[in-house]
Scaffold this motif. Structure first.
Motif, PDB file in Angstrom:
ATOM      1  N   ILE A 127      10.753   0.807-129.894  1.00  8.23           N
ATOM      2  CA  ILE A 127      10.877   0.657-128.444  1.00  8.23           C
ATOM      3  C   ILE A 127      12.278   1.029-127.982  1.00  8.23           C
ATOM      4  O   ILE A 127      12.461   1.760-127.010  1.00  8.23           O
ATOM      5  CB  ILE A 127      10.536  -0.792-128.024  1.00  8.23           C
ATOM      6  CG1 ILE A 127       9.082  -1.114-128.411  1.00  8.23           C
ATOM      7  CG2 ILE A 127      10.738  -0.982-126.526  1.00  8.23           C
ATOM      8  CD1 ILE A 127       8.697  -2.534-128.116  1.00  8.23           C
ATOM      9  N   PHE A 128      13.281   0.580-128.715  1.00  7.77           N
ATOM     10  CA  PHE A 128      14.669   0.890-128.386  1.00  7.77           C
ATOM     11  C   PHE A 128      15.456   1.010-129.688  1.00  7.77           C
ATOM     12  O   PHE A 128      15.424   0.122-130.526  1.00  7.77           O
ATOM     13  CB  PHE A 128      15.291  -0.202-127.509  1.00  7.77           C
ATOM     14  CG  PHE A 128      16.744   0.044-127.210  1.00  7.77           C
ATOM     15  CD1 PHE A 128      17.127   0.982-126.259  1.00  7.77           C
ATOM     16  CD2 PHE A 128      17.745  -0.658-127.880  1.00  7.77           C
ATOM     17  CE1 PHE A 128      18.458   1.219-125.985  1.00  7.77           C
ATOM     18  CE2 PHE A 128      19.080  -0.426-127.607  1.00  7.77           C
ATOM     19  CZ  PHE A 128      19.437   0.516-126.650  1.00  7.77           C
ATOM     20  N   ALA A 129      16.104   2.174-129.843  1.00 10.30           N
ATOM     21  CA  ALA A 129      16.921   2.402-131.042  1.00 10.30           C
ATOM     22  C   ALA A 129      18.274   2.963-130.645  1.00 10.30           C
ATOM     23  O   ALA A 129      18.831   3.823-131.337  1.00 10.30           O
ATOM     24  CB  ALA A 129      16.207   3.338-132.010  1.00 10.30           C
ATOM     25  N   ASN A 293      25.815   9.155-130.982  1.00 13.27           N
ATOM     26  CA  ASN A 293      24.894   8.684-132.011  1.00 13.27           C
ATOM     27  C   ASN A 293      25.543   7.612-132.887  1.00 13.27           C
ATOM     28  O   ASN A 293      24.902   6.628-133.273  1.00 13.27           O
ATOM     29  CB  ASN A 293      24.442   9.869-132.865  1.00 13.27           C
ATOM     30  CG  ASN A 293      23.253   9.546-133.734  1.00 13.27           C
ATOM     31  OD1 ASN A 293      22.294   8.931-133.278  1.00 13.27           O
ATOM     32  ND2 ASN A 293      23.302   9.949-134.985  1.00 13.27           N
ATOM     33  N   ILE A 294      26.832   7.784-133.196  1.00 13.28           N
ATOM     34  CA  ILE A 294      27.545   6.776-133.990  1.00 13.28           C
ATOM     35  C   ILE A 294      27.679   5.479-133.193  1.00 13.28           C
ATOM     36  O   ILE A 294      27.497   4.374-133.737  1.00 13.28           O
ATOM     37  CB  ILE A 294      28.922   7.316-134.405  1.00 13.28           C
ATOM     38  CG1 ILE A 294      28.762   8.494-135.375  1.00 13.28           C
ATOM     39  CG2 ILE A 294      29.765   6.228-135.063  1.00 13.28           C
ATOM     40  CD1 ILE A 294      30.045   9.234-135.671  1.00 13.28           C
ATOM     41  N   LEU A 299      24.324  -0.811-131.645  1.00 10.55           N
ATOM     42  CA  LEU A 299      23.349  -1.538-130.839  1.00 10.55           C
ATOM     43  C   LEU A 299      22.177  -2.004-131.698  1.00 10.55           C
ATOM     44  O   LEU A 299      21.851  -1.381-132.723  1.00 10.55           O
ATOM     45  CB  LEU A 299      22.832  -0.644-129.707  1.00 10.55           C
ATOM     46  CG  LEU A 299      23.899  -0.090-128.747  1.00 10.55           C
ATOM     47  CD1 LEU A 299      23.262   0.866-127.751  1.00 10.55           C
ATOM     48  CD2 LEU A 299      24.611  -1.226-128.024  1.00 10.55           C
ATOM     49  N   PRO A 300      21.536  -3.098-131.305  1.00  9.47           N
ATOM     50  CA  PRO A 300      20.346  -3.548-132.034  1.00  9.47           C
ATOM     51  C   PRO A 300      19.171  -2.619-131.778  1.00  9.47           C
ATOM     52  O   PRO A 300      19.148  -1.869-130.794  1.00  9.47           O
ATOM     53  CB  PRO A 300      20.091  -4.947-131.477  1.00  9.47           C
ATOM     54  CG  PRO A 300      20.689  -4.922-130.119  1.00  9.47           C
ATOM     55  CD  PRO A 300      21.892  -4.021-130.207  1.00  9.47           C
ATOM     56  N   TRP A 336      19.713  -5.839-136.215  1.00  7.39           N
ATOM     57  CA  TRP A 336      21.057  -5.485-135.738  1.00  7.39           C
ATOM     58  C   TRP A 336      21.989  -5.424-136.942  1.00  7.39           C
ATOM     59  O   TRP A 336      22.185  -6.424-137.638  1.00  7.39           O
ATOM     60  CB  TRP A 336      21.545  -6.526-134.727  1.00  7.39           C
ATOM     61  CG  TRP A 336      22.828  -6.141-134.038  1.00  7.39           C
ATOM     62  CD1 TRP A 336      23.436  -4.926-134.058  1.00  7.39           C
ATOM     63  CD2 TRP A 336      23.647  -6.986-133.232  1.00  7.39           C
ATOM     64  NE1 TRP A 336      24.573  -4.924-133.322  1.00  7.39           N
ATOM     65  CE2 TRP A 336      24.738  -6.196-132.782  1.00  7.39           C
ATOM     66  CE3 TRP A 336      23.568  -8.327-132.826  1.00  7.39           C
ATOM     67  CZ2 TRP A 336      25.754  -6.698-131.978  1.00  7.39           C
ATOM     68  CZ3 TRP A 336      24.574  -8.812-132.015  1.00  7.39           C
ATOM     69  CH2 TRP A 336      25.649  -8.017-131.598  1.00  7.39           C
ATOM     70  N   ASN A 337      22.522  -4.239-137.163  1.00  7.96           N
ATOM     71  CA  ASN A 337      23.500  -4.057-138.240  1.00  7.96           C
ATOM     72  C   ASN A 337      24.878  -4.400-137.677  1.00  7.96           C
ATOM     73  O   ASN A 337      25.591  -3.549-137.135  1.00  7.96           O
ATOM     74  CB  ASN A 337      23.452  -2.621-138.757  1.00  7.96           C
ATOM     75  CG  ASN A 337      24.376  -2.394-139.933  1.00  7.96           C
ATOM     76  OD1 ASN A 337      24.979  -3.337-140.460  1.00  7.96           O
ATOM     77  ND2 ASN A 337      24.489  -1.138-140.352  1.00  7.96           N
ATOM     78  N   ILE A 338      25.284  -5.638-137.825  1.00  6.14           N
ATOM     79  CA  ILE A 338      26.527  -6.124-137.204  1.00  6.14           C
ATOM     80  C   ILE A 338      27.745  -5.442-137.811  1.00  6.14           C
ATOM     81  O   ILE A 338      28.748  -5.211-137.128  1.00  6.14           O
ATOM     82  CB  ILE A 338      26.613  -7.655-137.344  1.00  6.14           C
ATOM     83  CG1 ILE A 338      25.404  -8.304-136.659  1.00  6.14           C
ATOM     84  CG2 ILE A 338      27.900  -8.194-136.747  1.00  6.14           C
ATOM     85  CD1 ILE A 338      25.338  -9.807-136.821  1.00  6.14           C
ATOM     86  N   SER A 339      27.681  -5.066-139.070  1.00  6.21           N
ATOM     87  CA  SER A 339      28.843  -4.450-139.721  1.00  6.21           C
ATOM     88  C   SER A 339      29.215  -3.119-139.090  1.00  6.21           C
ATOM     89  O   SER A 339      30.348  -2.643-139.226  1.00  6.21           O
ATOM     90  CB  SER A 339      28.569  -4.257-141.213  1.00  6.21           C
ATOM     91  OG  SER A 339      27.469  -3.388-141.405  1.00  6.21           O
TER      92      SER A 339
END
Length: 462
Positions: A127-129, A293-294, A299-300, A336-339
């Motif tokens: 849905i959202f990436a 893109n980076i 973002l989650p 979500w990749n917080i790192s």
């Protein structure tokens, strides 16, 4: 009764040997080693054939098709993913009696061994990436445009190569025409001098001087004819024609100078039309997309998915009723990749450096384009000035040759003076023909520098 003498036998044997040889020689003479067909081709036809048969353009088109396929792959990433899997395995159950207190009044007995079948069917849709799918599609579209620009640049190079090869063959033909005319003139002077020698009005040395002059001209003709075969072969390869069996007859080229605009007009046109500058623009956009893109990695991502499971702990693939499970799930997946919040900054820095490199490269390319256009513009103007001077030189040489011809006939000029005047006229005509051909090449070189050679009327489309 006919008496055959030894001499007659020898003559008869000679005829028996000579007749087959004569017949064989006649057959070989009549049968061409390689039939060569003559084909007259205009410059427009040559450009059209060259574009149609160019292997370089076919390779460029393949790269465009490859970029198009990558663009479609990027568009496919927006579609939902569907996966299905099935597994069957043998299971050994050490504890075959299960009874959970508080939940089960009676124990459940399991077999010690069985076959387990597990199947899954899943449908997932992002849905959202972080707009990553849109960025991938945009990047693929920019790469496709760059491939198209590279193909156009290859096309410009091919057009100029064809023009150069065509005009080179034209220059040789013009020289051969002048050589043929010069040979006729020298032959006429030779016959005239031989008549003078018989009348005692010229010496044997005068005759030998004209014979030597004729031999020199014939040597030049032989060299030019060989050069023509080489140039014909090269042009036939460029046009995709049979290289050994096609004699290309070139058409006349434009003798009058082309209309030339001020230098600044060509400079501005080059900055608008050159494919390499447009490529830098697309590369700059690519680095911007890479940076976005980076940043999107920070973002989650949110997706929706549906899963169906088939669990069958039974040795039968299609078990009896109430002996297998088919659970179904439907839900949202948030990750979500917080790192990435602290690991992406160096990736962004790298892309910013690439962006500066692209901008510097574009600036350097712009400078080089201005240098090339200025050089080619001056070169074309120089060829036009040379043509004016050489036209005057031909008129002067013709008048000088006419005067020397009259003096020679009246024994007022030496043989050396007569030959020198004729050679000077011949050389001035050759120089004028070469200058006109060089002017045409210089004009197309100017068009190539401005990026407009493919837009001219001569650049026939395939």
């Amino acid at each position: 009764m006919e008496v055959i003498t030894p001499k007659m036998r020898i003559l008869k044997m000679k005829w028996l040997i000579a007749v087959p040889l004569l017949l064989a020689g006649t057959f070989l003479t009549l049968r061409p080693a390689a039939a060569q067909s003559s084909q007259r081709i205009t410059l427009e036809d040559a450009l059209r054939l060259g574009l149609q048969n160019s292997k370089t353009l076919k390779l460029s088109q393949a790269k465009i098709d490859e970029a198009e396929a990558r663009y479609k792959q990027a568009a496919d990433q927006q579609l939902p993913t569907i996966k299905a899997s099935a597994m069957g395995s043998g299971a050994y159950i050490p504890t075959h009696k299960i009874q959970i207190k508080g939940l089960m009044e009676e124990p459940v007995y399991l077999p010690r061994t069985t076959v387990m079948y597990i199947g899954t069917f899943a449908v997932e849709k992002a849905i959202f990436a972080g707009h990553k799918l849109r960025y991938a599609k945009t990047s693929a579209d920019l790469l496709k445009k760059i491939a198209g620009l590279n193909a156009d640049r290859d096309k410009d190079d091919i057009l100029f190569n064809i023009v150069s090869a065509y005009i080179n063959l034209y220059k040789i033909d013009q020289n051969l025409k002048i050589i043929a005319q010069n040979l006729d003139d020298v032959q006429g002077r030779l016959e005239e001098t031989q008549n003078f020698e018989e009348q005692g009005l010229a010496t044997l040395n005068d005759v030998l001087r004209f014979k030597l002059e004729k031999s020199n001209v014939e040597l030049t003709r032989i060299e030019l004819e060989n050069n023509r075969k080489v140039a014909n072969y090269a042009l036939a390869i460029l046009l995709g024609l049979p290289d050994d069996s096609t004699k290309i007859e070139v058409d006349s080229i434009q003798a009058d100078p082309h209309d030339v605009q001020p230098l600044d007009a060509y400079l501005q046109e080059a900055l608008r039309s050159r494919k390499d500058l447009a490529t830098y623009n697309y590369q700059n956009q690519l680095t911007d997309i890479s940076i976005r893109n980076i940043n999107a990695d920070k973002l989650p991502t949110l997706g929706v998915g549906a899963n169906v499971y088939y669990v069958n702990p039974n040795s039968q693939f299609i078990p009896p009723a109430n002996s297998f499970l088919i659970p179904m799930t439907l839900g949202l997946n948030l990750s979500w990749n917080i790192s990435s919040l602290y690991t992406s900054k160096h990736k962004v820095a790298e892309q910013e450096v690439k962006k500066r490199e692209v901008e510097i490269g574009k600036s350097a390319a712009s400078d080089q384009i201005r240098i090339d256009v200025n050089r080619d513009y001056r070169a074309y103007q120089q060829t036009l000035d040379k043509i004016k001077v050489l036209q005057t030189a031909v008129e002067q040489a013709a008048e000088n040759d006419r005067i020397m011809e009259s003096k020679y006939r009246n024994q007022l000029a030496t043989t050396t003076d007569r030959i020198d005047a004729q050679t000077l006229l011949y050389q001035s005509k050759v120089n004028l023909a070469l200058a006109r051909a060089d002017a045409e090449i210089a004009y197309y070189n100017l068009l190539k520098s401005t990026g407009t050679i493919a837009a001219t009327g001569a650049a026939a489309q395939p």
